[in-house]
Motif scaffolding. Sequence first.
Motif, PDB file in Angstrom:
ATOM      1  N   THR A 103       0.826  -1.205   0.000  1.00 25.47           N
ATOM      2  CA  THR A 103       0.000   0.000   0.000  1.00 25.47           C
ATOM      3  C   THR A 103       0.863   1.259   0.000  1.00 25.47           C
ATOM      4  O   THR A 103       0.607   2.197  -0.759  1.00 25.47           O
ATOM      5  CB  THR A 103      -0.951  -0.017   1.222  1.00 25.47           C
ATOM      6  OG1 THR A 103      -1.703  -1.233   1.164  1.00 25.47           O
ATOM      7  CG2 THR A 103      -1.885   1.165   1.231  1.00 25.47           C
ATOM      8  N   ASN A 183      -5.462 -11.756  -5.615  1.00 27.25           N
ATOM      9  CA  ASN A 183      -5.648 -12.217  -4.232  1.00 27.25           C
ATOM     10  C   ASN A 183      -6.981 -12.926  -4.034  1.00 27.25           C
ATOM     11  O   ASN A 183      -7.178 -13.609  -3.037  1.00 27.25           O
ATOM     12  CB  ASN A 183      -5.533 -11.041  -3.242  1.00 27.25           C
ATOM     13  CG  ASN A 183      -6.606 -10.000  -3.431  1.00 27.25           C
ATOM     14  OD1 ASN A 183      -6.922  -9.604  -4.545  1.00 27.25           O
ATOM     15  ND2 ASN A 183      -7.203  -9.547  -2.343  1.00 27.25           N
ATOM     16  N   ASP A 208       1.827  -5.319  -9.128  1.00 23.48           N
ATOM     17  CA  ASP A 208       1.571  -5.614  -7.718  1.00 23.48           C
ATOM     18  C   ASP A 208       1.958  -7.077  -7.491  1.00 23.48           C
ATOM     19  O   ASP A 208       1.272  -8.000  -7.939  1.00 23.48           O
ATOM     20  CB  ASP A 208       0.079  -5.376  -7.415  1.00 23.48           C
ATOM     21  CG  ASP A 208      -0.285  -5.735  -5.986  1.00 23.48           C
ATOM     22  OD1 ASP A 208       0.540  -6.356  -5.279  1.00 23.48           O
ATOM     23  OD2 ASP A 208      -1.419  -5.407  -5.564  1.00 23.48           O
ATOM     24  N   GLN A 211       0.870 -11.057  -4.058  1.00 19.95           N
ATOM     25  CA  GLN A 211       0.442 -12.456  -3.964  1.00 19.95           C
ATOM     26  C   GLN A 211       1.322 -13.369  -4.826  1.00 19.95           C
ATOM     27  O   GLN A 211       1.062 -14.566  -4.905  1.00 19.95           O
ATOM     28  CB  GLN A 211      -1.025 -12.597  -4.406  1.00 19.95           C
ATOM     29  CG  GLN A 211      -2.002 -11.821  -3.569  1.00 19.95           C
ATOM     30  CD  GLN A 211      -2.198 -12.412  -2.166  1.00 19.95           C
ATOM     31  OE1 GLN A 211      -1.787 -13.523  -1.860  1.00 19.95           O
ATOM     32  NE2 GLN A 211      -2.843 -11.645  -1.298  1.00 19.95           N
ATOM     33  N   THR A 231       4.777  -6.948  -0.370  1.00 20.08           N
ATOM     34  CA  THR A 231       4.499  -6.776   1.057  1.00 20.08           C
ATOM     35  C   THR A 231       5.082  -7.958   1.823  1.00 20.08           C
ATOM     36  O   THR A 231       4.986  -9.098   1.360  1.00 20.08           O
ATOM     37  CB  THR A 231       2.977  -6.581   1.267  1.00 20.08           C
ATOM     38  OG1 THR A 231       2.740  -6.067   2.562  1.00 20.08           O
ATOM     39  CG2 THR A 231       2.163  -7.843   1.072  1.00 20.08           C
ATOM     40  N   HIS A 233       4.480  -9.253   4.937  1.00 16.35           N
ATOM     41  CA  HIS A 233       3.748 -10.119   5.864  1.00 16.35           C
ATOM     42  C   HIS A 233       3.036 -11.276   5.171  1.00 16.35           C
ATOM     43  O   HIS A 233       2.579 -12.210   5.835  1.00 16.35           O
ATOM     44  CB  HIS A 233       2.752  -9.300   6.690  1.00 16.35           C
ATOM     45  CG  HIS A 233       1.590  -8.761   5.920  1.00 16.35           C
ATOM     46  ND1 HIS A 233       0.374  -9.387   5.911  1.00 16.35           N
ATOM     47  CD2 HIS A 233       1.462  -7.656   5.142  1.00 16.35           C
ATOM     48  CE1 HIS A 233      -0.457  -8.678   5.154  1.00 16.35           C
ATOM     49  NE2 HIS A 233       0.175  -7.628   4.679  1.00 16.35           N
ATOM     50  N   LYS A 234       2.931 -11.227   3.856  1.00 11.96           N
ATOM     51  CA  LYS A 234       2.324 -12.366   3.139  1.00 11.96           C
ATOM     52  C   LYS A 234       3.401 -13.368   2.728  1.00 11.96           C
ATOM     53  O   LYS A 234       3.103 -14.406   2.152  1.00 11.96           O
ATOM     54  CB  LYS A 234       1.576 -11.878   1.898  1.00 11.96           C
ATOM     55  CG  LYS A 234       0.385 -10.982   2.241  1.00 11.96           C
ATOM     56  CD  LYS A 234      -0.340 -10.564   0.990  1.00 11.96           C
ATOM     57  CE  LYS A 234      -1.224  -9.351   1.196  1.00 11.96           C
ATOM     58  NZ  LYS A 234      -2.394  -9.573   2.033  1.00 11.96           N
TER      59      LYS A 234
HETATM   60  N1  PLP Z   1      -2.266  -6.101  -3.291  1.00 14.14           N
HETATM   61  C1  PLP Z   1      -2.734  -7.357  -3.142  1.00 14.14           C
HETATM   62  C2  PLP Z   1      -2.937  -8.226  -4.351  1.00 14.14           C
HETATM   63  C3  PLP Z   1      -3.018  -7.837  -1.862  1.00 14.14           C
HETATM   64  O1  PLP Z   1      -3.498  -9.080  -1.717  1.00 14.14           O
HETATM   65  C4  PLP Z   1      -2.818  -6.993  -0.747  1.00 14.14           C
HETATM   66  C5  PLP Z   1      -3.169  -7.439   0.615  1.00 14.14           C
HETATM   67  O2  PLP Z   1      -4.160  -8.107   0.819  1.00 14.14           O
HETATM   68  C6  PLP Z   1      -2.316  -5.705  -0.962  1.00 14.14           C
HETATM   69  C7  PLP Z   1      -2.054  -5.299  -2.253  1.00 14.14           C
HETATM   70  C8  PLP Z   1      -2.069  -4.758   0.173  1.00 14.14           C
HETATM   71  O3  PLP Z   1      -1.007  -5.170   0.960  1.00 14.14           O
HETATM   72  P1  PLP Z   1      -0.641  -4.384   2.301  1.00 14.14           P
HETATM   73  O4  PLP Z   1      -1.926  -4.192   3.039  1.00 14.14           O
HETATM   74  O5  PLP Z   1       0.293  -5.303   3.005  1.00 14.14           O
HETATM   75  O6  PLP Z   1      -0.023  -3.119   1.915  1.00 14.14           O
END
Ligand code: PLP
Length: 414
Positions: A103, A183, A208, A211, A231, A233-234
Amino acid sequence: MNTTARPATVFDIQRIRADFPLLSRTVHGKPLVYFDNANTSQKPLPVIEAMNEHYREHNANVSRAVHQLGEEATAAYEGARDKLARFINAPSRNELVLTSGTTQATNLVAYSYALPRLQPGDAILTTVMEHHANIVPWQLVAQRSGATVKAAPIDQRGELILEQYIAMLTPEVKLACVTQVSNVLGTVNPVREIARECRKRGIALLVDGSQAVPHRPVDVQALGCDFYALTGHKMLGPTGTGALWARREHLDAMPPFFGGGEMIREVRFDGTSFAEAPHKFEAGTPNIAGFVGLSAAIDYYQSVGFEAIHAWEQQLLAYATERLREIPGLRIIGEAAEKEPVISFLIDGTQATDLATLLDLQGVAVRSGHHCAHPLMQFFGVPSTLRASLAFYNTREEVDAFIVALLKVRKLLM
Ligand code: PLP
């Protein structure tokens, strides 16, 4: 990707599971089945221990101190940048901006790359299957500049209609965006082809990767994009960590987005000068311990290996899909030819949230809702779905337990 490269027998799932303490807990008296990995992954012991050790042995602020601890903390934080750069095959560590997650990465591109370039009548192209993090920042800067946000369509299988995406790459498009993996649907998008078409037209492409990075090796140079957001944490790392990779020429041309400490060369009331990228985008004290954990997460992925991870996850995906299809009235949303292990579905006569609530009582953690993808829900004409998202530490036995629980709660609701 070659899924037959390594037989599943060399994948020691019990040894892997032993590294994830949380997987052995119970929920409501039942063994936990954690199928909410697309939301956030669980963390292996080496990640937890690395952060613990950082606070016990090395804690200090980065960049500002000449003392030993400051040097250790700085080395650990900058070491995470090196590791992340290698992990996604970035040409240079200086092209990696460490962020709090995807984000922050997309917002940085929105305000620092897109906004200064957008004129009334310009456009940003995204797709119908995006997470809100790859829609809303573009809308915010479009509103300020008189530009618009266009969304490329998908089909009923949940695949991007590539020809239409390409046809929408018209001269007024100043930035194109796409998720590498959805996602909600698990769809893997043809990012290389999209990048090739964007380059032909001189349009920058943001991918992005939130995922994608947990499931497959990523090579930003081979993908050919301009920006890649991820990101932590995933991907087994702590919350509040992530990165934006961007081509050097873009980073050099982009003004800072946040101002404050760490990102300056000299501050004067008659004009402040800024540090070089990536530091000019990293104002304030970063999540140092978080990046120490993310470093350990990368090491963990590399110790298991993506070939083995991919082979195992694809087996689980195929098995879970097959078992779900046995359930009468169950409709899978997202049947792309190439998918990561994410399965969204609905069951006739039930609400996704009721199912998820009752599944929780059976120890099964799945997500219900719109998954931060309202336009995708609107496309499929549903308010929400139930989503089972798997990781390499899940098992066939967990899939079986999930199906038993699902059949049980379905009966209660019908
Ligand atoms: N983009 C995708 C495809 C996601 O699945 C997510 C999180 O669910 C995000 C962006 C946002 O990630 P974050 O909240 O860690 O910034």
